[in-house]
Design a protein around this motif. Structure first.
Motif, mmCIF file in Angstrom:
data_model
loop_
_atom_site.group_PDB
_atom_site.id
_atom_site.type_symbol
_atom_site.label_atom_id
_atom_site.label_comp_id
_atom_site.label_asym_id
_atom_site.label_seq_id
_atom_site.Cartn_x
_atom_site.Cartn_y
_atom_site.Cartn_z
ATOM 1 N N GLY A 255 0.815 -1.207 0.000
ATOM 2 C CA GLY A 255 0.000 0.000 0.000
ATOM 3 C C GLY A 255 0.849 1.257 0.000
ATOM 4 N N ALA A 256 1.956 1.230 0.737
ATOM 5 C CA ALA A 256 2.841 2.396 0.787
ATOM 6 C C ALA A 256 3.428 2.712 -0.583
ATOM 7 C CB ALA A 256 3.960 2.157 1.796
ATOM 8 N N GLU A 257 3.634 1.686 -1.392
ATOM 9 C CA GLU A 257 4.230 1.897 -2.707
ATOM 10 C C GLU A 257 3.232 1.776 -3.852
ATOM 11 O OE1 GLU A 257 7.041 3.071 -3.568
ATOM 12 O OE2 GLU A 257 7.616 3.294 -1.466
ATOM 13 N N GLY A 258 1.964 1.528 -3.532
ATOM 14 C CA GLY A 258 0.959 1.415 -4.593
ATOM 15 C C GLY A 258 1.232 0.257 -5.532
ATOM 16 N N LEU A 259 1.755 -0.835 -4.984
ATOM 17 C CA LEU A 259 2.070 -2.015 -5.787
ATOM 18 C C LEU A 259 0.887 -2.983 -5.742
ATOM 19 C CD1 LEU A 259 4.401 -3.496 -7.382
ATOM 20 C CD2 LEU A 259 4.889 -4.672 -5.218
ATOM 21 N N PHE A 260 0.310 -3.284 -6.890
ATOM 22 C CA PHE A 260 -0.867 -4.153 -6.929
ATOM 23 C C PHE A 260 -0.523 -5.592 -7.291
ATOM 24 C CE2 PHE A 260 -2.710 0.014 -7.102
ATOM 25 C CZ PHE A 260 -3.906 -0.106 -6.435
ATOM 26 N N ILE A 270 7.718 7.168 -6.600
ATOM 27 C CA ILE A 270 7.895 8.422 -5.861
ATOM 28 C C ILE A 270 6.868 9.425 -6.361
ATOM 29 C CG2 ILE A 270 9.472 10.316 -5.335
ATOM 30 C CD1 ILE A 270 11.777 8.382 -5.772
ATOM 31 N N GLY A 271 6.065 9.941 -5.436
ATOM 32 C CA GLY A 271 5.049 10.916 -5.801
ATOM 33 C C GLY A 271 3.818 10.252 -6.394
ATOM 34 N N GLY A 272 2.945 11.076 -6.970
ATOM 35 C CA GLY A 272 1.722 10.574 -7.572
ATOM 36 C C GLY A 272 0.698 10.151 -6.531
ATOM 37 N N ILE A 319 -2.148 5.935 2.057
ATOM 38 C CA ILE A 319 -0.900 5.831 2.814
ATOM 39 C C ILE A 319 0.316 5.983 1.912
ATOM 40 C CG2 ILE A 319 -1.960 4.408 4.611
ATOM 41 C CD1 ILE A 319 -0.418 2.005 3.458
ATOM 42 N N HIS A 320 0.140 5.778 0.595
ATOM 43 C CA HIS A 320 1.251 6.026 -0.334
ATOM 44 C C HIS A 320 1.673 7.489 -0.261
ATOM 45 C CE1 HIS A 320 3.695 6.156 -3.961
ATOM 46 N NE2 HIS A 320 2.942 7.146 -4.406
ATOM 47 N N THR A 321 0.688 8.388 -0.224
ATOM 48 C CA THR A 321 0.984 9.816 -0.138
ATOM 49 C C THR A 321 1.637 10.156 1.197
ATOM 50 O OG1 THR A 321 -0.902 10.310 -1.572
ATOM 51 C CG2 THR A 321 -0.019 12.133 -0.273
ATOM 52 N N LEU A 322 1.130 9.575 2.285
ATOM 53 C CA LEU A 322 1.717 9.812 3.604
ATOM 54 C C LEU A 322 3.168 9.345 3.649
ATOM 55 C CD1 LEU A 322 -1.225 8.629 5.901
ATOM 56 C CD2 LEU A 322 -0.497 10.986 5.512
#
Length: 443
Positions: A255-260, A270-272, A319-322
């Motif tokens: 979730g922190a890295e938006g990896l599905f 990074i970002g997005g 949480i990726h943004t956080l």
């Protein structure tokens, strides 16, 4: 809003307010101790004055940290009775030991505040050292409950009953040392950068008072140096924290890295922002293979994606943004330190330009924001679990109602407390300007 959302909002607000004072309560004693050590070595009165003035601020902040911490403890019992049943039987050791840590901090704080001028140099340092030890121990012990929530150990839940309880195994749960290190290092960092912000502001205000300007310049350089060191150490500890997530909370890392999708050679985003419909992080800068290396020091490490877990067990995707904001703040603060030290020590500049001092003024607020983002990420990223894979947050919340009224009441109380702290600090230091201490030291 239902009871769960209100309870989380109320407790989150309490912790968000308390964490500011708790963090500074650990960070400022380190600054005081370093100033004392420098003074005893160099006999430069400026550092003795720094220690004295920072101690006054520490006393005010401690006066708010204690009641807000008490409120947080009370709310744990009122809002999360099911959770506290487990904590009471399995994880009560940190709370019991923390009483002694607080006693040590309060005792030596009193000695230093009221008797510093009558103590020998060695005993002054001993007193401040134990203030630091007590404050850091309190933070570590309470934070250990959070560590336990993410990596539970020392008990089992069988047919709804708690069995096989081992309090010491629970205490030394797998993430204890990493979490303890992170909270202490980040607190040291934050305390230093708060001092840097104040010193930078005062340098702008006292540019025409050379004696006072030099005093604040020393404080700024000391704060940037200590802040930079602990920013770097916090970042290194953060790398270990990411590897701990990879091993024990893989969906949180995903979730922190938006990896599905589960994959090797996973990129670091990074970002997005994370789009659950398209299952990707939009407008992010991707560093190829970096996430796999971050997870286990190998580029071919297989990192589990969110799709490997039931959707109702996914953490909130924001949480990726956080996570990015927290890391970004840390990198920015390291840059601040490098610029400040290079400007003074390498380029040998006696004066800092106003624009640079204005930038340094943001160091303290940014460090507080980084702490807040880090705590929200740590706690929200564990959802929907209050104790990871054993107990869901929705199963332990109170059903008594009236939480909305309490939320409004405590929000008002925190606003008043925050305003009172600012007023008291401003009033005291305006009534006791640094010029007086400098003139007294010279006479």
């Amino acid at each position: 809003m239902d009871d769960l959302v209100l309870a989380r909002s109320l407790f989150g607000t309490t912790m968000g307010f308390h964490i500011i004072f708790a963090t500074l309560g650990v960070g400022l004693p380190l600054m005081i101790l370093v100033a004392e050590l420098i003074y005893q070595k160099t006999k430069d009165d400026h550092y003795a004055i720094m220690a004295k003035r920072w101690t006054k601020a520490q006393a005010v902040l401690l006066g708010v940290a204690i009641p807000t911490g008490t409120i947080a403890g009370t709310q744990l019992a009122l809002l999360w009775p099911g959770f506290m049943e487990v904590i009471g039987r399995v994880m009560s050791l940190p709370f019991q030991i923390e009483i002694y840590a607080f006693f040590v901090e309060a005792l030596f704080m009193s000695i230093y505040v009221y008797a510093a001028d009558r103590l020998s140099p060695a005993m002054r340092i001993v007193a401040v050292f134990f203030v630091l030890v007590g404050a850091a121990a309190s933070a570590v012990l309470i934070t250990n409950v959070h560590a336990f929530e993410g990596t539970p150990a020392g008990f089992k839940i069988s047919n709804g009953k708690i069995t096989d309880v081992d309090p010491w195994a629970a205490f030394f749960n797998p993430s204890f040392f990493i979490t303890a290190g992170h909270v202490v290092l980040s607190a040291f960092m934050t305390g230093a950068f708060i001092v840097a912000s104040v010193a930078a502001y005062k340098m702008i205000r006292t540019r025409k008072k050379e004696k006072v300007y030099r005093f604040h310049r020393k404080a700024l350089l000391l704060a940037l140096t200590i802040g930079g060191i602990f920013s770097l150490l916090t970042a290194l500890n953060g790398h270990e924290s990411a590897q701990m997530l990879y091993e024990y909370q893989p969906e949180k890392l995903a979730g922190a890295e938006g990896l599905f999708e589960t994959r090797s050679h996973a990129p670091l985003a990074i970002g997005g922002f994370t789009d659950p419909n398209e299952e990707k992080v939009k407008w992010a800068i991707e560093i190829p293979w970096a996430l796999s290396f971050l997870a286990a020091n190998r580029f071919d490490t297989v990192v589990k994606g969110l799709n490997a877990f039931p959707r109702d067990e996914w953490p909130p995707l924001f949480i990726h943004t956080l996570f990015n904001a927290m890391v970004g703040v840390g990198m920015l603060l390291i840059l601040y330190s490098i610029i400040g030290v290079v400007w003074r020590k390498v380029l040998k500049k006696d004066r800092f330009p106003t624009w640079l001092l204005v930038i340094f003024m943001t160091a303290g607020p940014f460090s507080i924001i980084g702490i807040e983002f880090g705590w929200i990420f740590a706690c929200t990223g564990r959802q929907p679990w209050v104790i990871y894979h054993l107990l869901k947050t929705s199963d332990v919340v109170t059903t008594t109602g009236s939480i909305g009224v309490l939320f409004l009441f405590f929000t008002f109380v925190y606003a008043v407390l925050g305003a009172a702290v600012v007023y008291v600090l401003l009033y005291y230091f305006r009534k006791h300007p640094v010029d007086e201490d400098l003139n007294t030291a010279e006479s």
